[in-house]
Design an enzyme around this catalytic site. Sequence first.
Site, PDB file in Angstrom:
ATOM      1  CG  PHE A 129      -1.808   1.292   1.182  1.00 43.70           C
ATOM      2  CD1 PHE A 129      -2.911   1.367   0.349  1.00 43.70           C
ATOM      3  CD2 PHE A 129      -1.480   2.400   1.955  1.00 43.70           C
ATOM      4  CE1 PHE A 129      -3.685   2.521   0.291  1.00 43.70           C
ATOM      5  CE2 PHE A 129      -2.252   3.561   1.894  1.00 43.70           C
ATOM      6  CZ  PHE A 129      -3.352   3.616   1.068  1.00 43.70           C
ATOM      7  CG  ASP A 217       5.567   3.802   1.945  1.00 46.99           C
ATOM      8  OD1 ASP A 217       5.583   4.419   3.024  1.00 46.99           O
ATOM      9  OD2 ASP A 217       4.543   3.683   1.245  1.00 46.99           O
ATOM     10  CE  LYS A 246      -0.770   6.386   7.688  1.00 50.54           C
ATOM     11  NZ  LYS A 246      -0.481   5.644   6.492  1.00 50.54           N
TER      12      LYS A 246
HETATM   13  C1  LIG Z   1      -0.733   5.833   5.067  1.00 51.02           C
HETATM   14  C2  LIG Z   1       0.251   5.310   4.105  1.00 51.02           C
HETATM   15  C3  LIG Z   1       0.441   5.905   2.837  1.00 51.02           C
HETATM   16  C4  LIG Z   1      -0.421   7.043   2.333  1.00 51.02           C
HETATM   17  O1  LIG Z   1      -0.319   8.176   3.115  1.00 51.02           O
HETATM   18  P1  LIG Z   1      -1.412   9.367   2.918  1.00 51.02           P
HETATM   19  O2  LIG Z   1      -0.909  10.445   3.827  1.00 51.02           O
HETATM   20  O3  LIG Z   1      -2.733   8.809   3.323  1.00 51.02           O
HETATM   21  O4  LIG Z   1      -1.393   9.750   1.498  1.00 51.02           O
HETATM   22  C5  LIG Z   1       1.425   5.389   2.022  1.00 51.02           C
HETATM   23  N1  LIG Z   1       2.184   4.357   2.405  1.00 51.02           N
HETATM   24  C6  LIG Z   1       2.029   3.756   3.606  1.00 51.02           C
HETATM   25  C7  LIG Z   1       2.925   2.619   3.989  1.00 51.02           C
HETATM   26  C8  LIG Z   1       1.052   4.204   4.488  1.00 51.02           C
HETATM   27  O5  LIG Z   1       0.879   3.593   5.661  1.00 51.02           O
END
Ligand SMILES: *Cc1c(COP(=O)(O)O)cnc(C)c1O
Length: 393
Positions: A129, A217, A246
């Site tokens: 994701f 990521d 986040k």
């Molecule tokens: C939450 C998340 C995203 C997306 O972040 P947004 O601020 O909602 O665009 C991308 N990668 C990972 C691993 C995430 O947990």
Amino acid sequence: MTAACLMTTYQPLALSFTKGLGTRLWDQAGREYLDAVAGVAVTNVGHSHPRVVSAISEQAGLLLHTSNLYSIDWQQRLAHKLTQLSGLDRVFFNNSGAEANETALKLARLYGWHKGVEQPLVVVMENAFHGRTLGTLSASDGPAVRLGFQGLPGDFIKVPFGDLAALDKAHQAYGQRIVAVLMEPIQGESGVQLAPPGYLKALRELCNRRNWLLMLDEIQTGIGRTGQWFAFQHEGIVPDVMTLAKGLGNGVPIGACLARGKAAELFTPGSHGSTFGGNPLACRVGCTVLDIIEEQGLLENAKRQGERLLARLHAELDGEPQVLAIRGQGLMIGIELAQPIRDLTLIAARDHGLLINVTRGKTIRLLPPLTLDEREVEMIVRGVVRAVRGAEG
Ligand SMILES: *Cc1c(COP(=O)(O)O)cnc(C)c1O
């Protein structure tokens, strides 16, 4: 009020909070809850931390926005701090995780372009994701997020998470067209999936050998969540590119894409940009969050309380027919159930005053603030056990 004017992308619980402090939230009726979700790994230093509150209010009274046409002192300070903590060289600031990943994907494109690669490809993982924009959606897996959005950019090759042989196969099939690998060190949305030990290190070596960028990521795993600043630090490697969001703003929107070595020199004036990205407010809050984590010893606390929580969950739930697996690192823990339990998040909140998350239908995901204490570990264990057992009853 009514939700009739909102697009129906979420199905929120009939539960609304008016106040938060530390690990606790209060609903409209004044009832207290223990928050083991932290706004999905966002409020890592706790709700309404007094230092975050004063950073926001002081900065709001001074200056919110100038654009990146002028130097921004807090942006430079936060970039300096992040490069020191991570070992990467340069930072580009965004407003969200998806945007930070878009920045990383643009770096991969530029990297390919400089190497003379036509149609460069990025390797991504099954069940990944990376966000909801068209590009990051294309890099993500799973029909739930992709259905109905056909025509996504197709510059990705998907391989099973944790499978090194699959990367060799991808190389045999696509050769020089591959320019980078993008992955989450621990897959969060797909149920707290950990890579096999040694995988990240082997991937680092593979990327060196093939001249691929290793892009991590760390939007969910970063900023102390796993007991280190960044999850890659458990493995003793450094990626070429890393994305954050986040926990960096503790609720104030911010994203960041960091890069090292050649990857840090790819953007040139005009090749990327953002109106809000790197604004004084978000960057001052980011600096404050990092200071708090350092001064309160929250990395150590996340590690210690995470180990305790994992051990206590094993002790209480191993052998439970409903529970297939319990896994995690630091304060990022997944409890995989044999099958979905209807209304589990509602039951935990309503009957046990505990906020949990359920991802991919049947994995309970715990992401409490890094300030969690021993007593709260027990409260989480008690609430989860009762919610799971109650549902069997
Ligand atoms: C939450 C998340 C995203 C997306 O972040 P947004 O601020 O909602 O665009 C991308 N990668 C990972 C691993 C995430 O947990």
